[in-house]
Design a protein around this motif. Structure first.
Motif, PDB file in Angstrom:
ATOM      1  N   CYS A 198     -36.579  41.398   1.710  1.00  0.00           N
ATOM      2  CA  CYS A 198     -36.357  40.290   2.638  1.00  0.00           C
ATOM      3  C   CYS A 198     -35.369  39.298   2.025  1.00  0.00           C
ATOM      4  O   CYS A 198     -35.231  39.219   0.801  1.00  0.00           O
ATOM      5  N   PRO A 199     -34.690  38.522   2.874  1.00  0.00           N
ATOM      6  CA  PRO A 199     -33.649  37.618   2.373  1.00  0.00           C
ATOM      7  C   PRO A 199     -34.168  36.487   1.486  1.00  0.00           C
ATOM      8  O   PRO A 199     -33.425  35.972   0.656  1.00  0.00           O
ATOM      9  N   THR A 200     -35.427  36.100   1.664  1.00  0.00           N
ATOM     10  CA  THR A 200     -36.021  35.030   0.855  1.00  0.00           C
ATOM     11  C   THR A 200     -37.493  35.349   0.608  1.00  0.00           C
ATOM     12  O   THR A 200     -38.074  36.172   1.314  1.00  0.00           O
TER      13      THR A 200
ATOM     14  N   SER B 199     -37.247  25.979   4.027  1.00  0.00           N
ATOM     15  CA  SER B 199     -36.960  25.357   2.738  1.00  0.00           C
ATOM     16  C   SER B 199     -37.001  26.326   1.559  1.00  0.00           C
ATOM     17  O   SER B 199     -36.862  25.920   0.429  1.00  0.00           O
ATOM     18  N   ARG B 200     -37.184  27.615   1.803  1.00  0.00           N
ATOM     19  CA  ARG B 200     -37.244  28.595   0.712  1.00  0.00           C
ATOM     20  C   ARG B 200     -35.866  28.840   0.110  1.00  0.00           C
ATOM     21  O   ARG B 200     -34.870  28.845   0.810  1.00  0.00           O
TER      22      ARG B 200
ATOM     23  N   ALA C  43     -32.740  30.987  -1.327  1.00  0.00           N
ATOM     24  CA  ALA C  43     -32.141  32.244  -0.881  1.00  0.00           C
ATOM     25  C   ALA C  43     -32.155  33.280  -2.001  1.00  0.00           C
ATOM     26  O   ALA C  43     -31.138  33.580  -2.610  1.00  0.00           O
ATOM     27  N   VAL C  44     -33.332  33.808  -2.304  1.00  0.00           N
ATOM     28  CA  VAL C  44     -33.507  34.830  -3.325  1.00  0.00           C
ATOM     29  C   VAL C  44     -34.201  36.012  -2.654  1.00  0.00           C
ATOM     30  O   VAL C  44     -35.254  35.849  -2.051  1.00  0.00           O
ATOM     31  N   ARG C  45     -33.587  37.189  -2.766  1.00  0.00           N
ATOM     32  CA  ARG C  45     -34.170  38.363  -2.122  1.00  0.00           C
ATOM     33  C   ARG C  45     -35.570  38.638  -2.663  1.00  0.00           C
ATOM     34  O   ARG C  45     -35.838  38.440  -3.847  1.00  0.00           O
ATOM     35  N   SER C  46     -36.448  39.117  -1.789  1.00  0.00           N
ATOM     36  CA  SER C  46     -37.843  39.317  -2.145  1.00  0.00           C
ATOM     37  C   SER C  46     -38.330  40.663  -1.621  1.00  0.00           C
ATOM     38  O   SER C  46     -38.111  41.000  -0.468  1.00  0.00           O
ATOM     39  N   ARG C  47     -39.001  41.424  -2.483  1.00  0.00           N
ATOM     40  CA  ARG C  47     -39.555  42.711  -2.065  1.00  0.00           C
ATOM     41  C   ARG C  47     -40.875  42.494  -1.328  1.00  0.00           C
ATOM     42  O   ARG C  47     -41.657  41.624  -1.707  1.00  0.00           O
ATOM     43  N   VAL C  48     -41.118  43.311  -0.293  1.00  0.00           N
ATOM     44  CA  VAL C  48     -42.363  43.272   0.467  1.00  0.00           C
ATOM     45  C   VAL C  48     -42.876  44.693   0.626  1.00  0.00           C
ATOM     46  O   VAL C  48     -42.125  45.650   0.546  1.00  0.00           O
TER      47      VAL C  48
END
Length: 112
Positions: free
Chosen positions: A34-36, A68-69, A71-76
């Motif tokens: 995910c983008p954040t 407000s998160r 912008a760091v990619r996050s694995r789900v």
């Protein structure tokens, strides 16, 4: 990947059949990026779909975090377990792109 959706591909999904003494369970697992951080991603039964016993139709639903998160990619990861006595495939629909079809793989008679 866009700022509005998580990135998933067909290779990110697995659909297996688990036979128990009481039922035939279809387990669909997936993962994506995910983008954040903070996105909630889930597989749910698709609404408004004609029922066919050989096909399970799911929809991938995304809920983005508050704006407000960083912008760091996050694995789900996500999964669904559905009773499917005659299912041969799973269709995963997306609200923003073409869906995918997953053949079912047989698995041993336990979840282990």
């Amino acid at each position: 990947m866009t700022e509005n959706h998580c990135e998933v591909s067909r290779a990110d999904f697995d659909a297996t059949v688990v036979e128990t003494s009481d039922a035939r369970i279809v387990r669909v697992m997936g993962r994506g990026v995910c983008p954040t951080p903070g996105w909630r991603v889930e597989l749910v039964a698709a609404a408004g779909v004609e029922h066919r016993p050989e096909t399970i139709v799911l929809e991938l639903r995304e809920t983005p975090p508050s704006p407000s998160r960083p912008a760091v990619r996050s694995r789900v990861s996500f999964e669904a377990m559905i009773e499917g006595p005659r299912a041969r495939e799973v269709v995963v629909r997306f609200g923003w792109r073409e869906g995918i079809t997953l053949p079912l793989r047989d698995r041993s008679p336990s979840f282990a």
